[in-house]
Design an enzyme around this catalytic site. Structure first.
Site, mmCIF file in Angstrom:
data_model
loop_
_atom_site.group_PDB
_atom_site.id
_atom_site.type_symbol
_atom_site.label_atom_id
_atom_site.label_comp_id
_atom_site.label_asym_id
_atom_site.label_seq_id
_atom_site.Cartn_x
_atom_site.Cartn_y
_atom_site.Cartn_z
ATOM 1 N N SER A 46 0.844 -1.192 0.000
ATOM 2 C CA SER A 46 0.000 0.000 0.000
ATOM 3 C C SER A 46 0.875 1.236 0.000
ATOM 4 O O SER A 46 2.006 1.198 0.505
ATOM 5 C CB SER A 46 -0.890 0.018 1.250
ATOM 6 O OG SER A 46 -1.543 1.274 1.400
ATOM 7 N N TYR A 78 -2.212 -0.996 10.081
ATOM 8 C CA TYR A 78 -2.262 -1.211 8.630
ATOM 9 C C TYR A 78 -0.953 -0.780 7.968
ATOM 10 O O TYR A 78 -0.360 -1.519 7.176
ATOM 11 C CB TYR A 78 -3.438 -0.433 8.050
ATOM 12 C CG TYR A 78 -3.647 -0.638 6.574
ATOM 13 C CD1 TYR A 78 -4.348 -1.748 6.097
ATOM 14 C CD2 TYR A 78 -3.160 0.284 5.652
ATOM 15 C CE1 TYR A 78 -4.552 -1.929 4.744
ATOM 16 C CE2 TYR A 78 -3.362 0.107 4.296
ATOM 17 C CZ TYR A 78 -4.063 -0.997 3.843
ATOM 18 O OH TYR A 78 -4.253 -1.170 2.499
#
Length: 253
Positions: free
Chosen positions: A141, A154
């Protein structure tokens, strides 16, 4: 690009994974869709077969070692070998600052987003070595590089994926497996769109996020699938160990 290749797509029941499975099959790959969602995963495989592609489904929890081993074994049993994998399964963050984040919330994201990629790579690479090598693409990401508040678990998991990708790519001499990663920006998947309606912090962050996507829009699942397709193909045999932003210019700002 992928004609006759045998490719696993984890998280293939929806979002980026579903788009990738569809794209790879249209490109001539034989696709094993792996997901915890049995009904959606089986439907995705059936839809590919209904349009002339070749796909199968296997239920898999990427955070479970035995489940991942069974996924790879099922792929080989069905298609005869394994040429590539798009390790895309993942979950979202809890939208809490660090002191409010429970250890269970932290561990859940790390188990699926990071440990899950490790387990997939462990079993996939072992199988690929037996047939002369292959290619792996991991979904990381943009948050691995430029994080925001309320997403510590995350961002950490995705930064771990980029480190794992680099480390495994250095082992190419022993494995003959290229390993790369994609770094999506904000992609309009069912998971992220659900957050738009249910998470006030996430919704409030959208406008400044859109400004940072210099192409003027958020991403679509196919944007990431196309990048993964290239990295899995034989068109880039000298590309190994990269983390490729697929983010509309997000990280450039």
């Amino acid at each position: 690009m992928l004609k006759d290749k045998i490719i696993i797509v984890t998280g293939g029941a929806s979002g980026i994974g579903r788009s990738a499975a569809d794209l790879f099959a249209r490109d001539g790959a034989r696709v094993m869709i792996a997901d915890r969602s049995v009904d959606a995963g089986a439907a995705a495989a059936e839809a590919i077969c209904a349009t002339g592609g070749e796909a199968a489904f296997v239920a898999c929890d990427v955070a479970d070692d035995d489940s991942v081993a069974a996924m790879v074994a099922a792929t080989v049993a069905r298609f005869g070998r394994l040429d590539g994998a798009f390790n895309n399964a993942g979950i979202e963050f809890a939208s809490k600052i660090v002191p409010d984040l429970s250890f269970a919330e932290w561990r859940r994201v790390i188990d699926i987003n990071l440990n899950g990629v490790f387990l997939c790579m462990k079993h996939e690479i072992a199988q690929m070595r037996q047939s002369g090598g292959g290619a792996i693409v991991n979904t990381a990401s943009g948050a691995a590089v430029a994080a925001s508040p309320n997403m510590a678990e995350y961002a950490t998991s995705k930064a771990g994926v980029t480190g794992l990708t680099r480390a495994a790519s250095c082992e190419y001499g022993d494995t003959q497996v290229r390993v790369n990663a994609v770094l999506p920006g904000l992609i309009l998947t069912p998971m992220t769109q659900e957050r738009l309606f249910n998470d006030a912090w996430f919704a409030a962050a959208l406008e400044p996020l859109l400004v940072r996507h210099s192409v003027g829009r958020f991403g679509q699942p196919d944007d990431v699938a196309q990048a993964a397709r290239w990295l899995l193909s034989d068109l880039c045999p000298f590309v190994n160990g990269i983390s490729l932003p697929v983010d509309g210019g997000l990280l450039a700002r």
